[in-house]
Design an enzyme around this catalytic site. Structure first.
Site, short mmCIF file in Angstrom:
data_model
loop_
_atom_site.label_atom_id
_atom_site.label_comp_id
_atom_site.label_asym_id
_atom_site.label_seq_id
_atom_site.Cartn_x
_atom_site.Cartn_y
_atom_site.Cartn_z
N GLU A 415 15.01 1.19 2.48
CA GLU A 415 15.33 2.56 2.05
C GLU A 415 15.40 2.71 0.52
O GLU A 415 16.43 3.09 -0.01
CB GLU A 415 16.67 2.99 2.67
CG GLU A 415 16.63 3.16 4.17
CD GLU A 415 16.00 4.47 4.62
OE1 GLU A 415 15.48 5.21 3.78
OE2 GLU A 415 16.05 4.73 5.84
N GLU A 481 13.66 -0.71 12.63
CA GLU A 481 14.94 -0.26 13.19
C GLU A 481 14.61 0.69 14.34
O GLU A 481 13.76 1.57 14.20
CB GLU A 481 15.78 0.49 12.15
CG GLU A 481 16.28 -0.40 11.03
CD GLU A 481 17.09 0.32 9.94
OE1 GLU A 481 17.69 1.37 10.22
OE2 GLU A 481 17.09 -0.19 8.81
C1 IPT Z 1 18.93 3.46 8.37
C2 IPT Z 1 19.30 2.36 7.41
O1 IPT Z 1 18.18 1.61 7.06
C3 IPT Z 1 20.33 1.43 7.97
O2 IPT Z 1 20.82 0.66 6.91
C4 IPT Z 1 21.43 2.19 8.62
O3 IPT Z 1 22.04 2.99 7.67
C5 IPT Z 1 20.85 3.05 9.69
O4 IPT Z 1 19.96 3.94 9.14
C6 IPT Z 1 21.91 3.89 10.37
O5 IPT Z 1 22.95 3.18 10.90
S1 IPT Z 1 18.43 4.79 7.36
C7 IPT Z 1 18.49 6.25 8.26
C8 IPT Z 1 18.47 7.39 7.28
C9 IPT Z 1 17.35 6.40 9.18
#
Ligand code: IPT
Length: 954
Positions: A415, A481
């Site tokens: 990010e 993710e």
């Molecule tokens: C995404 C992040 O990469 C991760 O660190 C964590 O914050 C997660 O979200 C949420 O728990 S970023 C999100 C804006 C998609």
């Protein structure tokens, strides 16, 4: 000693380090071959661990650090000072905890000064001495015997200093000044508790003068090439002369050779796994030529009492738990892990996506809102003066971790937008190491037109990944993710995996995330906002697929089920088994099968399946199905070694007879004002016409209800309901929902017709038109069986319902129960692959799941029977379909209490056990950060017909 002489150097991009050694690969030198082969670093005479109780002085402002500190406390090293009462922990996700004014940090910059004494003997004094810090947040200034040696930034990276000229024989004083913020903090805006201090190992190394610095081990065409000439390869303790046909490494069979480099008096061991990584023309990820799917998880270093420090033994436990959940891949979100962690990954077998310690997420909100205006020069990833700060972080990671067989991909961070500095990082990495893949999710911001090897996304929907799978981009697609595991969930992981298996270039992904980040205070888990943070993200840090203590929840088991390595199918008496392992024959496991009719096992057996990776075979099983059953007939298949690694259940085609319910004869019905009294041989029921439901069920002289039965739709929102809950309920600041948490039940008419009570009514949220209109009939037989038949119509434009069903209050003492349905753990219509239908026993207490923020839990789907408190709730009834089933929930807590509590210690048990007999409960999904709940898992029907019966249970 003047510790402030370099005031504000920590804001200077040209001084992000001073006198730090160039980064080398991670290793520990030993003084003998035996010790090197054994690999226990504490036995090396050249290694001295400095961890322990150190002197510590904390200052709210670095400018207050005096030249001579007279008052010292004690603090453990490694640790974070916030975990020891110096400042409160601070949780923030995207927002920086200070203004976005790079490179400047707040004027009042807290500082921890650490001090300890170490001894140098004559032998050490004749050689070179180095000190290594594996992790210090956010930067350190190192002093030995009151002389400044150097400084370093990069919290999760290694900092090594040559201290030879500062040490003397005998006692030496080590002082480390650690600042809370530095220019590097702008690169460390990860979503976690912001904690400071020396949080990983610190040790000394005694090195021969002029000894080797970096050592590189490369695997080229399945052969080992070493940057040093003098080395020997061992298989266990046996020396290997030539390695012609090496045993290969993979995550399932992590075979490691030991390679010992001899350099002057030093023996430097490395564990080496031989493997190659390629991408096929179809976009598959090939490990040793096999198409491998990454069954991954994102792992932060987080501990409920130790903060960012995780001791070695606990890392190992963590990895073994991941193995137990069929995980084969870890993204080290969002920084390189402790180096020992990667040793463990090599040894235990994991594919690692090693991530650079860079996240500048907070630039999106520097002007308020959330905007990836990456073409704006204010983004530091675009600024030339920041280039080195970005690039040296990826270099330090790659140089430190390059010898690990487990590392298959380099990640350029998380990010952080996309800018010219990313191009430099990616190009440098690809030139330095072409043997691995490079991924950076931020490349999506430039339509993936950077030279990343993998197309990487986060939280894409199931349709979204399918769309990519059908596109002409032939790069592998990786969900860095997905399936946000916050609270009760994730519910959608199985749906992703159906697609991932279907399309070659979908190479898998990493669930967000491994463990809840919380801080344990007096037995309760706390999160953002509990520590007085000015800007915080509440419980968004409690999003692990395991709890903070690494215990499993339903979501963990659901991931295990989605990631499991067999697929089975039953075709009459044949069992078709597909081996989804990439390198393991199924004959290493035993496959157990059993057929159960109405919960009774009627046939079972064991198979040893000699099935090669990715192959399928069929087996004829010896069993005869019964002609009919009352509840259901199923085959359970499970794969076991020391424990069950996979299981599947198949429904078998056996006619379900509609039980023996008997509505013959008539009980006595008497109407008295608003009540109808129904009496039979051993029961007296009271029905309230005004409210349209039963208020008393006396069976064999005992009252079975503790209050009036209600028709309800509310569930305490899960974290994954965090968006839809505003459409469902009435919450502060929001006036747009159906107000389903403030409902009125209206009875339009209620009449007694023979042995039937007919109710017509509606449910409506306060200030809203009725969302549900219904007709319910309650038929009572002579023996006291009640058949409930509900017909409902939901208003056209209504949001999908949380759930729908009848809520009974059963006197507390009756909290034990028995059921035939999906169990034993909680399950929902999407999150149910980890459970199977069977006969189970439980009690309200056991059903409770301690989600960090209390929420809906404890549901059971596909139920046919529930016996509790002398009552039997059943799917059987004279006119009910044989497929009839219900969902249920037994709890000590009302949904109101669960909705209102913010922490587990605020929960107050109800005096009575609450039993919900539901038509349906909507699925779970992962909308806490992921896509909206998949349509098929929503309770969105407009015409609902639902039946169940209630009878006496002895
Ligand atoms: C995404 C992040 O990469 C991760 O660190 C964590 O914050 C997660 O979200 C949420 O728990 S970023 C999100 C804006 C998609």
């Amino acid at each position: 000693m003047k510790m402030n002489e370099k005031l504000r150097n920590y804001e200077n991009l040209n001084l992000i380090q001073e006198n730090r050694e160039p980064q080398r690969s991670y290793y520990i030198p030993y003084d003998s071959l035996e010790k090197a082969l054994e690999g226990n670093k504490e036995n090396s005479s050249y290694y001295k661990l400095l961890n322990g109780s150190w002197d510590f002085a904390y200052f709210k402002r670095d400018i207050d650090v005096p030249d001579i500190i007279t008052k010292w406390d004690k603090i453990p090293v490694p640790s974070n000072w916030q975990m020891h009462g110096y400042e409160a922990p601070y949780y923030t996700n995207v927002n920086y905890p200070y203004p976005v004014d790079a490179p400047f940090v707040p004027d009042d910059n807290p500082c921890g000064v650490y001090q300890m004494d170490f001894n140098i003997n004559k032998e050490w004094a004749q050689k070179d001495s180095y000190i290594v810090f594996e992790g210090v947040n956010s930067c350190l200034y190192l002093y030995v015997n009151d002389k400044l040696v150097g400084s370093s930034q990069g919290s999760h990276l290694q900092s090594e200093f040559n201290i030879s000229k500062y040490v003397k024989v005998g006692n030496n004083k080590l002082t480390v000044k650690v600042l809370k913020w530095c220019v590097g903090s702008y690169l460390e805006d990860q979503d976690f508790f912001r904690l400071s201090g020396i949080f990983r190992d610190v040790y000394l190394l005694s090195r021969d003068k002029g000894s080797v610095h970096d050592i590189e081990i490369k695997i080229v065409n399945k052969t080992i090439s070493v940057s040093e000439k003098d080395y020997v390869i061992y298989e266990g303790k046996n020396k290997i002369e030539t390695l012609a046909n090496p045993i290969l490494w993979n995550a399932e069979k992590p075979f490691l050779y030991t390679l010992v480099v001899k350099n002057k008096s030093e023996f430097i061991p490395f564990k080496v796994g031989i493997r190659d990584i390629k991408v096929s023309t179809e976009g598959e990820l090939l490990i040793n030529g096999m198409s491998v799917k990454l069954k991954g998880v994102n792992r932060h270093e987080t501990h409920p009492t130790l903060g960012h420090y995780t001791p070695y033994d606990e890392m190992k436990v963590e990895l073994l738990k991941m193995k137990e959940l069929n995980i084969n891949c870890i993204r080290t979100s969002h920084y390189p892990p402790s180096p020992e962690f990667l040793n463990l990954c090599d040894e235990l077998g994991f594919y690692v996506v090693d991530e650079t310690d860079i996240e500048i997420h907070g630039f999106v909100s520097r002007n308020g809102g959330y905007q990836y205006d990456i073409e704006n020069p204010e983004w530091i990833c675009n600024q030339k003066q920041w280039e080195n700060a970005f690039v040296e972080r990826v270099q330090r990671m790659v140089e430190r971790d390059k010898n690990h067989s487990s590392v298959i991909m380099w990640s350029m961070g998380n990010e952080s937008g996309y800018g010219s500095n990313h191009d430099v990082m990616i190009n440098w990495t690809k030139n330095r190491d072409s043997s691995r893949l490079v991924h950076y999710e931020g490349a999506s911001l430039v339509n993936d037109k950077s030279s990343v090897d993998v197309v990487s996304r986060m939280y894409t929907s199931v349709e979204g990944i399918e769309e990519f799978a059908k596109s002409d981009d032939m790069r592998p697609f990786f969900l860095c993710e997905y399936s946000h595991a916050m609270g009760n969930g994730p519910g959608d992981v199985y749906d992703y995996w159906k697609r991932i298996y279907q399309y070659p270039k979908l190479i898998g992904g990493c669930v967000w995330e491994w463990a809840d980040h919380t801080v344990l205070v007096d037995g309760t888990y706390k999160y953002g906002g509990d520590f007085g943070e000015v800007t915080h993200d509440g419980n968004f840090c409690c999003d692990g697929m395991v709890f903070a203590d690494r215990s499993f929840k339903a979501g963990s088991l659901e991931v295990k089920a989605a990631y499991q390595y067999i697929k089975t199918e039953i075709i009459e008496n044949k069992l078709k088994v597909t081996n989804l392992y990439d390198f393991t024959n199924l004959n290493e496991y035993k496959l157990l099968w059993k057929v159960a009719s109405d919960g009774e096992v009627i046939a079972q057996g064991e198979l040893n399946c000699d099935i090669k990776p990715h192959d399928t075979k069929q087996y004829i099983l010896d069993f005869t199905l019964p002609k009919s059953c009352e509840l259901g007939c199923y085959m359970d298949v499970s794969l076991e070694k020391e424990y069950e690694v996979a299981m599947e259940q198949h429904s078998l085609d056996v006619e379900i007879l509609n039980g023996n319910s008997d509505l013959q004869g008539t009980a006595k019905f008497e109407e008295e004002s608003e009540l109808i009294k129904i009496t039979g041989e051993d029961f007296t029921y009271t029905f309230n016409k005004h409210y349209g439901n039963f208020e008393s069920l006396i069976v064999d002289g005992s009252e079975r209800l503790a209050g009036i039965t209600k028709l309800t739709v509310w569930r305490a929102p899960t974290d994954n309901d965090r968006n839809v809950k505003y459409k469902w309920g009435l919450f502060e600041d929001n006036r747009s929902g159906e107000n389903l948490n403030r409902i009125f039940s209206k009875v339009y008419s209620c009449e007694l017709k023979g042995n039937k009570i007919l109710v017509s009514g509606s449910l409506a949220g306060i200030s809203r038109s009725p969302f549900l209109k219904f007709n319910t009939s309650f038929t009572v037989s002579a023996c006291g069986e009640i058949e409930v038949e509900f017909q409902g119509k939901v208003k056209e434009d209504c949001v999908y319902l949380p759930r729908l069903g009848f809520e009974f209050e059963i006197p507390k003492k009756n909290e034990k129960f028995k059921y035939y349905g999906m169990g034993p753990t909680e399950n929902y219509m999407d999150m149910c692959h980890h459970t199977s239908v069977g006969m189970f026993e439980s009690c309200a207490k056991e059903e409770y799941v301690p989600y960090i923020v209390p929420q809906e839990h404890g549901n059971h789907t596909k139920a046919k029977e529930l016996c509790i408190g002398g009552l039997k709730f059943s799917s059987l009834g004279v006119n009910f379909s044989s497929n009839n089933q219900f969902e249920f929930n037994v709890s000590n807590y009302t949904s109101e209490v669960l909705t209102n509590a913010k922490h587990t210690d605020e929960l107050i048990e109800n005096e009575n056990t609450i039993v919900r007999i539901d038509y349906k409960n909507s699925g779970i999904g992962s909308n806490s950060c992921g896509p909206e709940l998949i349509d098929e898992y929503r309770l969105k029907e407009k015409d609902i017909s639902f039946q169940f019966s209630i009878s006496k249970f002895i």
